[in-house]
Scaffold this active site. Structure first.
Site, PDB file in Angstrom:
ATOM      1  N   LYS A  50      27.687  31.170  41.218  1.00 27.04           N
ATOM      2  CA  LYS A  50      27.181  30.149  42.029  1.00 27.04           C
ATOM      3  C   LYS A  50      28.084  29.599  43.288  1.00 27.04           C
ATOM      4  O   LYS A  50      27.390  29.155  44.222  1.00 27.04           O
ATOM      5  CB  LYS A  50      26.778  29.232  40.958  1.00 27.04           C
ATOM      6  CG  LYS A  50      25.556  29.602  40.150  1.00 27.04           C
ATOM      7  CD  LYS A  50      25.180  28.498  39.422  1.00 27.04           C
ATOM      8  CE  LYS A  50      23.726  28.979  38.728  1.00 27.04           C
ATOM      9  NZ  LYS A  50      23.152  27.870  37.796  1.00 27.04           N
ATOM     10  N   LYS A  94      17.525  40.603  39.061  1.00 27.70           N
ATOM     11  CA  LYS A  94      16.609  39.649  38.498  1.00 27.70           C
ATOM     12  C   LYS A  94      15.595  38.946  38.962  1.00 27.70           C
ATOM     13  O   LYS A  94      15.811  38.535  40.094  1.00 27.70           O
ATOM     14  CB  LYS A  94      17.856  38.789  37.756  1.00 27.70           C
ATOM     15  CG  LYS A  94      17.833  38.629  36.085  1.00 27.70           C
ATOM     16  CD  LYS A  94      18.811  37.725  35.593  1.00 27.70           C
ATOM     17  CE  LYS A  94      18.184  36.292  35.818  1.00 27.70           C
ATOM     18  NZ  LYS A  94      19.160  35.309  35.118  1.00 27.70           N
ATOM     19  N   LYS A 104      14.129  32.278  40.497  1.00 29.81           N
ATOM     20  CA  LYS A 104      13.327  31.223  41.207  1.00 29.81           C
ATOM     21  C   LYS A 104      14.188  31.007  42.687  1.00 29.81           C
ATOM     22  O   LYS A 104      13.351  30.696  43.630  1.00 29.81           O
ATOM     23  CB  LYS A 104      13.868  29.792  40.545  1.00 29.81           C
ATOM     24  CG  LYS A 104      13.418  29.673  39.360  1.00 29.81           C
ATOM     25  CD  LYS A 104      14.139  28.395  38.680  1.00 29.81           C
ATOM     26  CE  LYS A 104      13.895  28.145  37.309  1.00 29.81           C
ATOM     27  NZ  LYS A 104      14.713  27.017  36.446  1.00 29.81           N
TER      28      LYS A 104
HETATM   29  P1  AMP Z   1      17.061  29.839  34.982  1.00 26.74           P
HETATM   30  O1  AMP Z   1      15.757  30.072  35.670  1.00 26.74           O
HETATM   31  O2  AMP Z   1      18.324  30.577  35.492  1.00 26.74           O
HETATM   32  O3  AMP Z   1      17.373  28.420  34.811  1.00 26.74           O
HETATM   33  O4  AMP Z   1      17.065  30.173  33.496  1.00 26.74           O
HETATM   34  C1  AMP Z   1      16.204  29.603  32.475  1.00 26.74           C
HETATM   35  C2  AMP Z   1      16.141  30.519  31.202  1.00 26.74           C
HETATM   36  O5  AMP Z   1      15.275  31.493  31.472  1.00 26.74           O
HETATM   37  C3  AMP Z   1      17.662  31.070  30.837  1.00 26.74           C
HETATM   38  O6  AMP Z   1      17.673  31.121  29.315  1.00 26.74           O
HETATM   39  C4  AMP Z   1      17.684  32.258  31.275  1.00 26.74           C
HETATM   40  O7  AMP Z   1      18.256  33.365  30.604  1.00 26.74           O
HETATM   41  C5  AMP Z   1      16.017  32.933  31.380  1.00 26.74           C
HETATM   42  N1  AMP Z   1      15.755  33.620  32.379  1.00 26.74           N
HETATM   43  C6  AMP Z   1      15.937  33.410  33.669  1.00 26.74           C
HETATM   44  N2  AMP Z   1      15.391  34.468  34.431  1.00 26.74           N
HETATM   45  C7  AMP Z   1      15.291  35.393  33.719  1.00 26.74           C
HETATM   46  C8  AMP Z   1      14.800  36.854  33.830  1.00 26.74           C
HETATM   47  N3  AMP Z   1      14.522  37.266  35.040  1.00 26.74           N
HETATM   48  N4  AMP Z   1      14.513  37.668  32.876  1.00 26.74           N
HETATM   49  C9  AMP Z   1      14.578  36.911  31.405  1.00 26.74           C
HETATM   50  N5  AMP Z   1      15.179  35.939  31.092  1.00 26.74           N
HETATM   51  C10 AMP Z   1      15.431  35.030  32.377  1.00 26.74           C
END
Ligand code: AMP
Ligand code: TRP
Length: 344
Positions: free
Chosen positions: A118, A205, A208
């Site tokens: 990050k 991955k 967002k």
């Molecule tokens: P974030 O969007 O990075 O804030 O992640 C929020 C939650 O969603 C966390 O528990 C991440 O591990 C899960 N997460 C985010 N992106 C993915 C993805 N592409 N596949 C599976 N889990 C995800």
């Protein structure tokens, strides 16, 4: 006398209120929470203080928090079964984070790969908050003496750090007694949806922050958008094979099959069995229908809740009251153990 109780199994997890939620967030995090609340003592938090670690990440933090809360409730978190609250309404999180800042070592934090990713090349410009954010995450978890933490694979290292902090607290502050204060929390990493990949690139991955809208399916996407994003998702010219081994080097194909398996609560092998020999155009039609059937009731309920924000606020306020009660007991015990007990 210490007053806080450590339950047999207590779940804690958090989600940041940043940007649009997508099916990766739903399958990798939120869906697992729903299943856990049936059996366990669950506490879930919209971690708004974590969203402060990146400057300019807070254009409308209140609205983003309500939107994520709406998604979590629409997906099935029941405030009668689980505690749902936003982190900044429980001030004990930051107080415990300070105590843990004085336990965690800079060397431990220097190893965190997410900080390196990050902060990128401009490390000196990153906030101190971004660097010490795993310490706040440890405080989130240990403030409730949680024993299990459902997270995506990317958070495993932060959970290791939480265990290091808990264990250091146990040995350095609680050594006069032969029982540990904190049990070391364990990660729960569930199902085939640990890592949902981008629809445009099976090696990165679903995220967002991807500039390509077509790379993800958002929980607010309507049926036409879902159809068109799945139709345009990258695949290859080969049919669906019989075995998972034959999907080696076919990352995009594997990802779509994974998404199908996760939404239908089946294994990848079952899905391969169902579709083997078929081409991707046929598979994509079934996949779109499956996603729409699962996502559209959530979208509908999210929209309903976002038009009734007072309903969401009421749930978060009630959740904060319940969370504060537990947090206060645990923090009072921690302060007594350290020696900050000036009242009794
Ligand atoms: P974030 O969007 O990075 O804030 O992640 C929020 C939650 O969603 C966390 O528990 C991440 O591990 C899960 N997460 C985010 N992106 C993915 C993805 N592409 N596949 C599976 N889990 C995800
Ligand atoms: N760091 C997690 C993420 O970015 C969110 C989070 C904050 C969390 N505190 C937590 C997850 C405590 C589990 C437990 O996804």
């Amino acid at each position: 006398m210490l007053k806080s109780k450590q339950p047999k199994r207590r779940i804690f997890s958090g989600i940041q209120p940043t940007g649009n939620l997508h099916i990766g967030n739903y399958l990798g995090a939120i869906k697992n929470w729903i299943n856990l609340q049936e059996e366990d003592d669950c506490i879930f938090s919209i971690v708004d203080l974590h969203a402060m670690t990146v400057p300019n990440n807070l254009p409308d933090i209140k609205n983003s928090t309500l939107e994520v809360a709406a998604a979590v409730i629409a997906a099935g978190i029941d405030p009668k079964k689980s505690i749902l609250f936003n982190q900044s309404s429980v001030p004990q999180h930051t107080e415990l984070a300070w105590i843990f800042n004085c336990i965690a070592r800079i060397g431990w934090l220097n190893r965190m790969t997410q900080f390196k990713e990050k902060a990128g090349k401009k490390k000196d410009n990153a906030t101190v908050g971004l660097f010490s954010y795993p310490v706040l995450m440890a405080a989130d978890i240990l403030l409730y003496r949680a024993t299990h933490v459902p997270v995506g694979e990317d958070q495993k290292q932060h959970l290791e750090l939480t265990r290091d902090i808990a264990s250091s607290f146990n040995t350095n502050f609680y050594k006069s007694l032969n029982k540990d204060f904190f049990r070391l929390p364990e990660p729960i990493i569930l199902g085939p949806a640990k890592r949902i990949m981008s629809l445009k690139d099976g090696k990165s991955k679903m995220s967002k922050s991807d500039i390509s809208e077509g790379s993800r399916i958002n929980l607010m996407d309507d049926r036409d958008i879902i159809y068109s994003k799945i139709k345009r998702a990258k695949t290859d010219q080969y049919p669906i094979p019989d075995t998972i081994d034959e999907l080696d080097n076919r990352a995009e194909a594997l990802n779509l099959i994974n998404i199908y398996a996760s939404f239908s609560n089946k294994s990848v092998n079952e899905i391969l069995h169902q579709f083997s020999g078929k081409g991707f155009s046929e598979f994509k039609g079934s996949l779109s229908d499956l996603i729409i059937n699962n996502v559209s009731p959530i979208t509908k309920e999210m929209k309903h809740l976002m038009n009734n924000k007072d309903e969401i606020l009421k749930i978060l306020i009630n959740g904060s009251i319940k969370a504060q009660k537990i947090a206060n007991e645990v923090l009072t015990d921690i302060k007594k153990i350290i020696g900050f007990n000036f009242k009794d």
